[in-house]
Each structure stands twice: as structure tokens, then as C-alpha cells.
Design an enzyme around this catalytic site. Sequence first.
Site, PDB file in Angstrom:
ATOM      1  CD  GLU A  31       9.854  43.859  -4.529  1.00  0.00           C
ATOM      2  OE1 GLU A  31      10.310  42.571  -4.637  1.00  0.00           O
ATOM      3  OE2 GLU A  31       8.616  43.876  -5.081  1.00  0.00           O
ATOM      4  CB  THR A  33      12.091  43.994   2.795  1.00  0.00           C
ATOM      5  OG1 THR A  33      11.273  43.154   2.062  1.00  0.00           O
ATOM      6  CG2 THR A  33      11.821  45.182   2.850  1.00  0.00           C
ATOM      7  CB  ALA A 119       6.591  36.939 -16.508  1.00  0.00           C
ATOM      8  CB  SER A 122       7.856  32.809  -8.837  1.00  0.00           C
ATOM      9  OG  SER A 122       9.104  32.372  -8.150  1.00  0.00           O
ATOM     10  CB  SER A 123       7.098  29.718 -14.174  1.00  0.00           C
ATOM     11  OG  SER A 123       8.300  29.902 -14.421  1.00  0.00           O
ATOM     12  CG  ASP A 169      10.166  33.441  -5.531  1.00  0.00           C
ATOM     13  OD1 ASP A 169       9.729  34.813  -4.963  1.00  0.00           O
ATOM     14  OD2 ASP A 169      11.055  33.641  -6.667  1.00  0.00           O
TER      15      ASP A 169
HETATM   16  P1  ADP Z   1      10.468  32.578 -13.241  1.00  0.00           P
HETATM   17  O1  ADP Z   1      10.688  33.956 -12.617  1.00  0.00           O
HETATM   18  O2  ADP Z   1       9.309  32.418 -14.033  1.00  0.00           O
HETATM   19  O3  ADP Z   1      10.622  31.530 -11.904  1.00  0.00           O
HETATM   20  P2  ADP Z   1      12.952  31.122 -13.753  1.00  0.00           P
HETATM   21  O4  ADP Z   1      13.776  31.405 -14.859  1.00  0.00           O
HETATM   22  O5  ADP Z   1      13.220  31.078 -12.526  1.00  0.00           O
HETATM   23  O6  ADP Z   1      11.681  32.193 -14.280  1.00  0.00           O
HETATM   24  O7  ADP Z   1      11.984  29.492 -14.179  1.00  0.00           O
HETATM   25  C1  ADP Z   1      11.791  29.315 -15.536  1.00  0.00           C
HETATM   26  C2  ADP Z   1      12.127  27.845 -15.842  1.00  0.00           C
HETATM   27  O8  ADP Z   1      11.177  26.884 -14.920  1.00  0.00           O
HETATM   28  C3  ADP Z   1      11.762  27.440 -17.276  1.00  0.00           C
HETATM   29  O9  ADP Z   1      12.821  27.814 -18.082  1.00  0.00           O
HETATM   30  C4  ADP Z   1      11.600  25.982 -16.949  1.00  0.00           C
HETATM   31  O10 ADP Z   1      12.689  25.352 -16.947  1.00  0.00           O
HETATM   32  C5  ADP Z   1      10.701  25.870 -15.794  1.00  0.00           C
HETATM   33  N1  ADP Z   1       9.611  26.030 -16.049  1.00  0.00           N
HETATM   34  C6  ADP Z   1       8.502  26.874 -15.495  1.00  0.00           C
HETATM   35  N2  ADP Z   1       7.240  26.571 -15.891  1.00  0.00           N
HETATM   36  C7  ADP Z   1       7.346  25.499 -16.813  1.00  0.00           C
HETATM   37  C8  ADP Z   1       6.339  24.857 -17.476  1.00  0.00           C
HETATM   38  N3  ADP Z   1       5.080  25.186 -17.559  1.00  0.00           N
HETATM   39  N4  ADP Z   1       6.829  23.618 -18.040  1.00  0.00           N
HETATM   40  C9  ADP Z   1       8.142  23.395 -18.308  1.00  0.00           C
HETATM   41  N5  ADP Z   1       9.168  23.931 -17.384  1.00  0.00           N
HETATM   42  C10 ADP Z   1       8.823  24.892 -16.821  1.00  0.00           C
HETATM   43 MG    MG Z   2      12.080  31.580 -10.728  1.00  0.00          MG
END
Ligand code: ADP
Ligand code: MG
Length: 381
Positions: A31, A33, A119, A122-123, A169
Amino acid sequence: MKAKIQEKFESLFGEEGILYASAGRINLIGEHTDYNGGYVFPGAINFGIMAAIKPNGTDKVKVYSLDFDQMSEFGLKEEDKPKEAWACYVFGVCRETIKRGGTVKGFNAVFAGDVPLGAGLSSSAALESTFAYAVNDLFNDNKIEKFELAKIGQSTEHNYCGVKCGIMDQFASIFGKEGALIRLNCKTGEYKYFPFHPKGYKLVLIDSCVKHELASSAYNKRRESCEKAAAEIKKLHPEVDFLSDAKRLWLDEVRDKISQEDFLRAEYVIGEVQRVLDVCDALERDDYETVGEMMYQTHFGLSRLYEVSCEELDFLNKLARKMDVTGSRVMGGGFGGCTINLVKEELHDIFIETAVEKFTEKFGHAPKIYEVVISDGARKL
Ligand code: ADP
Ligand code: MG
């Protein structure tokens, strides 16, 4: 999720799409790093994004987000940036592919995901990787190299989403493999897979659901401290470009030349680089007790030397220690977010129950729990 996505695709576009998926990620250790030229040690997880996609013979993209119940339509030129924030991730991937000489034509898509947004899992990288992988497969005969796909995701964040992130990520999301963590050298880009089969243990994230505002100014200050310490060491050891190049002894040699604060920051980083290596050795022996101990050491360093923890995360870490959880630490940049915990199966239920109860009692809101398993990254289904 698969059935829902295909169903929606058929109802919107009258045919079946081709399915692609990618994943969010955790970082076991390593972390702060990355910007010090050291190692990170992430893996893809069993939470991800899935998409049905099909070329549509036009020069327009029609993409539907099931989770936001919203359609976005855009062209593929720089001026066609969509207004929906989530669609900018898809648009950015198309643009970054084109900028690199790749081909992108119009397509239809429907996607959904189960990575909790924001959260620390890294969605956004999961979303970028899904589309980067698909565009490479559908329009470019998979000729774009995987590392370049990760960079397409990273540049998407930089240029179309306003997030100046590192490469970890997207790297993890693209390269992730079931049962394997990937040690990435952030200076050279070299990487190596290590087995991660924690039989008898579970990996559990506890999301404090807090985000303290300090984060970005503190982040910049930490970077400055590291740069100052590295520059001072470089005067004696010219081979040092990043703190990760320095030996612990060399830091002692400049103790009088830098502030106490900069010293502590550097002490953490140099220790952390070594801990990643120690964890890799331990994994090759299936020695999860050592892995766990290193996680505690990292937490101590982040809390006391690097000073990027917070009351909520220290509370969760202390409770884990008290309950004999094998390993626990804050994951990510700090000042909120999750702790990552390596927990023996027999302790798992009581630990989660106790953590939720005590945390809620103290902070007035419940934490969220995510059970993660190291899984495959970007792929065609
Ligand atoms: P994280 O830490 O989860 O990457 P971010 O703020 O970098 O958080 O990214 C989140 C953004 O990515 C959401 O606000 C949205 O725009 C997009 N995103 C992620 N998952 C989805 C999903 N399942 N459907 C639509 N958009 C998504
Ligand atoms: Mg992100």
C-alpha cells in the site's frame, strides 16, 4: 446476472449478445508503494461486471446500464462524449483504443455488475476492462496486448473521468486469474503470479462506510515526504530513484537531514516493499500465518508511521487482533474504506457477528461485509 443481461439485450435489440466479463480487485499487501516504485500485490475477485455486446453495423454505440436503468447513445469521435457519467467509462475505452490505432465500430451493449461502487474494490476498473477486452476481441482480433488494455482503462480514468489513478486496478482486472495474486513491480511493469489457495481461511472485507475528507491533500503530502527522503538518500547512493530502491540502513544515514515526519513516512514505505516480498515467499510455502502477520505489520505502519488510518479502521483492526484473526489491515489509500481480513473458517462467523455489533454500537452505523474469493479477470464467457 447473465440471464437478466441477455433478456434485456434481446428485448432492446432483438437478438443475443456476446458475453464478456471482468472483475473488481483487492490488494493483499503493498500500500502506497506504487508511486514509490515498489510492488503491489493485487488479485481479481468474485465481484465484477458482465456485458452482452454485439456490433450493430453503424458508427454509433448504444449501451444500456441495467443497474442505473438507463440508455446512453454516442458516436465514436472525441466530441461525442456522453452526458451520463457511467457511459464515459465505455466511451473513454473506445476513444483510448482508437487513439492507439485500434479499430472500434458501433455496437449495442447491455451490462450490469455487483462490485459495490466506490467501496475500494474498483468497480470502475471492472467496467473499463470488460469493454476494453470486448473491443479488442470484437474489432481487433485480440491484437492489442493485455498490458495495453490495462493502460486503455487507466487513460480512460485520466482523460474522460477525471481520476488520476495508477495502473494497479486495471492491471489486476485485466490480468487476474482464479487462485492467483499478481505481484506487479510498479517501476518496471514486470509481474509474476503467486498461488493463493488459503484453504481453511476466508478473505473478508469490512467496509467502514466512512470517507474522511483529508484524503487527497494528505496523499499529496505523503508523496512529497517520500520524494524528499528519496532525494536525500540519492545524494549518498546515486542509484536511488525511488524510495523502493533504498535499503533500510540508507535511511538511517540521512536521519539528521530530513524531518522526523519524512523519516517515518519513508520508514513505512521501505518496510512495506520488503513485506510484499516476504508475503510472496510465505505464499510459496502456503504459510498463511506469516501472510497474516505481515498484514498486521502493514496496518501498524499505515496507522502509526504513514498516518493514513482513522479511528474506525483502527477499531476494526484492533478487534481482529483481539479475536485472533490471522491477518487484518486497512486496504487502499486510507482515511476510510475497508479493512481486509484473513480469517480462519472456524472464527469467521463469530468474528463478523462481533465486528458488526461492536462497530455499530460505537459508530452508530453498520459496516458492510464482503466475502471475496480470488477469481478470473477480463474474459469472454
Ligand atoms: P470504485 O472505487 O468502485 O472504482 P469509482 O468512483 O472509481 O469507484 O467508480 C464508480 C463509477 O463507475 C460509478 O459511479 C459508475 O459511473 C461506474 N460504474 C461502476 N459499476 C457500475 C455499474 N454496475 N453500472 C454502471 N456504472 C458503474
Ligand atoms: Mg475506481
